[in-house]
Design an enzyme around this catalytic site. Structure first.
Site, PDB file in Angstrom:
ATOM      1  N   LYS A  98       0.843  -1.204   0.000  1.00  0.00           N
ATOM      2  CA  LYS A  98       0.000   0.000   0.000  1.00  0.00           C
ATOM      3  C   LYS A  98       0.872   1.245   0.000  1.00  0.00           C
ATOM      4  CE  LYS A  98      -1.748   2.712   2.911  1.00  0.00           C
ATOM      5  NZ  LYS A  98      -1.553   3.969   2.159  1.00  0.00           N
ATOM      6  N   GLY A 135       6.411   4.672   8.703  1.00  0.00           N
ATOM      7  CA  GLY A 135       5.577   5.872   8.824  1.00  0.00           C
ATOM      8  C   GLY A 135       5.779   6.500  10.186  1.00  0.00           C
ATOM      9  N   SER A 136       4.779   7.249  10.628  1.00  0.00           N
ATOM     10  CA  SER A 136       4.928   7.993  11.882  1.00  0.00           C
ATOM     11  C   SER A 136       4.787   7.064  13.091  1.00  0.00           C
ATOM     12  CB  SER A 136       3.869   9.092  11.947  1.00  0.00           C
ATOM     13  OG  SER A 136       2.592   8.495  11.957  1.00  0.00           O
ATOM     14  N   GLY A 180       2.253   3.943  13.802  1.00  0.00           N
ATOM     15  CA  GLY A 180       2.930   2.684  14.119  1.00  0.00           C
ATOM     16  C   GLY A 180       2.402   2.067  15.409  1.00  0.00           C
ATOM     17  N   GLU A 230       9.150   0.851  11.132  1.00  0.00           N
ATOM     18  CA  GLU A 230      10.213   1.844  10.916  1.00  0.00           C
ATOM     19  C   GLU A 230       9.556   3.205  11.094  1.00  0.00           C
ATOM     20  OE1 GLU A 230      13.389   1.373  10.312  1.00  0.00           O
ATOM     21  OE2 GLU A 230      13.331  -0.804  10.073  1.00  0.00           O
ATOM     22  N   CYS A 233      13.426  10.779   7.913  1.00  0.00           N
ATOM     23  CA  CYS A 233      13.280  10.263   9.281  1.00  0.00           C
ATOM     24  C   CYS A 233      14.582  10.377  10.056  1.00  0.00           C
ATOM     25  CB  CYS A 233      12.809   8.815   9.240  1.00  0.00           C
ATOM     26  SG  CYS A 233      13.854   7.768   8.227  1.00  0.00           S
ATOM     27  N   GLU A 272       8.959  15.698  15.848  1.00  0.00           N
ATOM     28  CA  GLU A 272       9.493  15.587  14.493  1.00  0.00           C
ATOM     29  C   GLU A 272       8.781  16.622  13.614  1.00  0.00           C
ATOM     30  OE1 GLU A 272       8.481  11.987  12.343  1.00  0.00           O
ATOM     31  OE2 GLU A 272      10.564  11.791  11.716  1.00  0.00           O
TER      32      GLU A 272
END
Ligand code: NAD
Length: 485
Positions: free
Chosen positions: A178, A230-231, A235, A252, A286, A384
């Site tokens: 996806k 992703g964030s 996650g 990740e 990231c 972030e």
């Protein structure tokens, strides 16, 4: 340029009419105009993709082929892909605004490099081994984990797909991928290449969509493993859903990495390298080194050098070779970053350079912005930002520098800048992060990459990355085992 309008979905290796008429419109962050469209895959399309992947895994030839035969297919994909990397890079730049220099080297060429490295890792991987056990030798086999749901964000789309799809396929898994709704076009082009490679039916599906599409994949009982990038917020949610089903999951996630500049550092070298280590991909990385830690003694020198470097950055059309900083991926991201700049000012940090004014009338640009005299409890030091915004913090001594670097929810990356490399290594050992750099920071895609703390669970790249896609099966035998290794 490729055709950019797709009306079908790549499900199980064939192009199918989507279940609904819903479309994803891809908007250029530079022109704010539409550059292409794809179908928006909904839950029914996910259902179909997972069913195909399940059948292909349970009954199809792919997991039963030899590793070498599967690797031959990846080799073919790499050859097809490497003939088109420049064009792929240009498409990524058009989709999400990454400067051309980075989309060429870091994204498209990086994707091919990962295919080759994945193949090299698989050649050395202990697929089957014999070990002495309690009752004679045991046979240990590394079996594919099953149907893999791979979910990726938009920031380095092709580079993030590869460390999931390539090891999963080599291991014998089937994959439902996806991509993010901001970057479905590069994924559709990858689908065209996969079609040419001619994998057995059901082995790969690509379902572009947003949160609902991703969550349908995560919740589906037919998926054995979710591999997510992703964030940290998403996650955490995905890990909870997977936990309820005891589904395998690797994550990740985000980062807020600290660059510790020691008093013996070469400031010119440091700042030259921080230009990429901190601001790569318009700051949408990231691993970006966004907290710059310096002692009182070298503070002014570092702030002046950073300010000079950042004021010289070319901010503009990402397709232009000389551009350093392109637009952010979407208007909501531009507004989010401007919000952080306002928060920095409101919380009392000193804005040395930049601000909330848009540098260009058109496009989702923000000014490179530098804060000094910040403290580690401010939002600009803790959260972030994902844009070209750097925060300088002051430490009293080395112990304090290590404390500040570790005082973060994240643990993805970090760096130390010093003329004493051995001492740099001692600093690295004290920092709770998955990757670290001494007088540089960059990913080494031959070695394990991933996060401590809220930056993730699991690793990508190298043998550890491949190990995420296998289950260990131990067999004991009443008779002496034949040597199958
Ligand atoms: P995000 O978490 O919002 O979205 C990432 C992907 O997950 C997208 O495809 C999105 O559609 C999908 N998604 C969103 N909600 C979902 C849900 N409930 N269930 C399933 N899928 C869902 O992340 P983002 O803001 O688009 O991406 C930027 C983040 O990614 C940053 O935090 C960045 O640090 C992180 N990132 C991490 C790495 C790494 O390797 N550690 C690499 C690149 C980016």
């Amino acid at each position: 340029m490729r055709p950019l309008d797709y009306d079908r979905l790549f499900i199980g290796g064939r192009w199918h009419k989507p279940a609904t008429a819903q479309r994803i419109s891809v908007i250029s962050p530079h022109t704010e105009e539409q550059i292409g469209q794809t179908p928006h895959a909904g839950p029914e399309d996910v259902e179909r993709a997972v069913r195909c992947a399940r059948t292909a895994f349970d009954d199809g030839p792919w997991p039963r082929m030899s590793v070498a035969d599967r690797m031959a297919k990846i080799d073919k994909l790499a050859a097809l892909y490497s003939a088109q990397t420049d064009e792929m890079a240009d498409l990524i730049t058009a989709e999400m605004g990454s400067p051309r220099s980075f989309s060429r080297l870091g994204q498209a060429t990086g994707a091919v490099a990962q295919m080759h490295l994945g193949l090299a890792t698989a050649r050395e991987f202990p697929w089957a081994e014999r070990r002495p056990g309690l009752f004679g030798d045991v046979h240990i086999r590394r079996a594919p984990v099953g149907v893999v749901g791979a979910i990726v964000p938009w920031n380095v789309p092709q580079f993030l797909i590869m460390p999931k799809m390539i090891p999963a396929l080599i291991a014998g898994c089937t994959v439902v991928l996806k991509p993010a709704p901001e970057t479905p076009l590069d994924a559709m082009w990858l689908a065209e290449m996969l079609e040419e490679v001619d994998l057995p039916e059901g082995v790969v599906s690509i379902v572009p969509g947003g949160r609902e599409t991703g969550e349908a994949l995560v919740r589906h009982p037919g998926v054995d493993k979710i591999s997510f990038t992703g964030s940290s917020a998403t996650g955490r949610h995905i890990a909870a859903l997977c936990g309820a089903q005891l589904k395998r999951v690797s994550l990740e996630l985000g980062g807020k990495s600290a660059a510790i500049i020691l008093d013996d550092a070469d400031i010119a070298h440091t700042v030259k390298h921080l230009k990429t280590a901190s601001l790569l991909n318009n700051g949408q990385a990231c691993v970006a080194q966004t907290r710059i830690l310096v002692s009182e003694r070298r503070h002014d020198e570092v702030v002046d050098a950073l300010s000079e470097m950042m004021s010289g950055l070319q901010v503009g059309d990402p397709a232009d070779e000389s551009t350093d900083i392109g637009p952010l991926v979407a208007q909501r991201q531009q507004q989010r970053v401007q919000g952080y700049i306002r928060a920095g000012i409101d919380e009392g940090a000193r804005m040395v350079l930049g601000g909330t004014d848009k540098p260009h009338e058109r496009g989702w640009y923000v000014q490179p912005t530098l804060f000094a005299e910040a403290t580690n409890d401010m939002r600009i030091a803790r959260e972030e930002i994902f844009g070209p915004v750097l925060t300088v913090l002051t430490y009293t001594d080395e112990h304090d520098a290590v404390r500040i670097a570790n005082d973060s929810d994240y643990g993805l990356a970090g760096s130390v800048w010093t003329s004493d490399v051995a001492h740099g290594l001692q600093i690295a050992e004290q920092i709770r992060t998955g990757t670290y750099g001494i007088n540089m920071y960059t990913l080494d895609t031959t070695a394990p990459f991933g996060g401590f703390k809220q930056s993730g669970i699991g690793r990508e790249f190298g043998a550890e990355g491949l190990a995420e896609y296998v289950e260990l099966q131990t067999t004991v035998s009443a008779q002496k085992l034949p040597d199958l290794t």
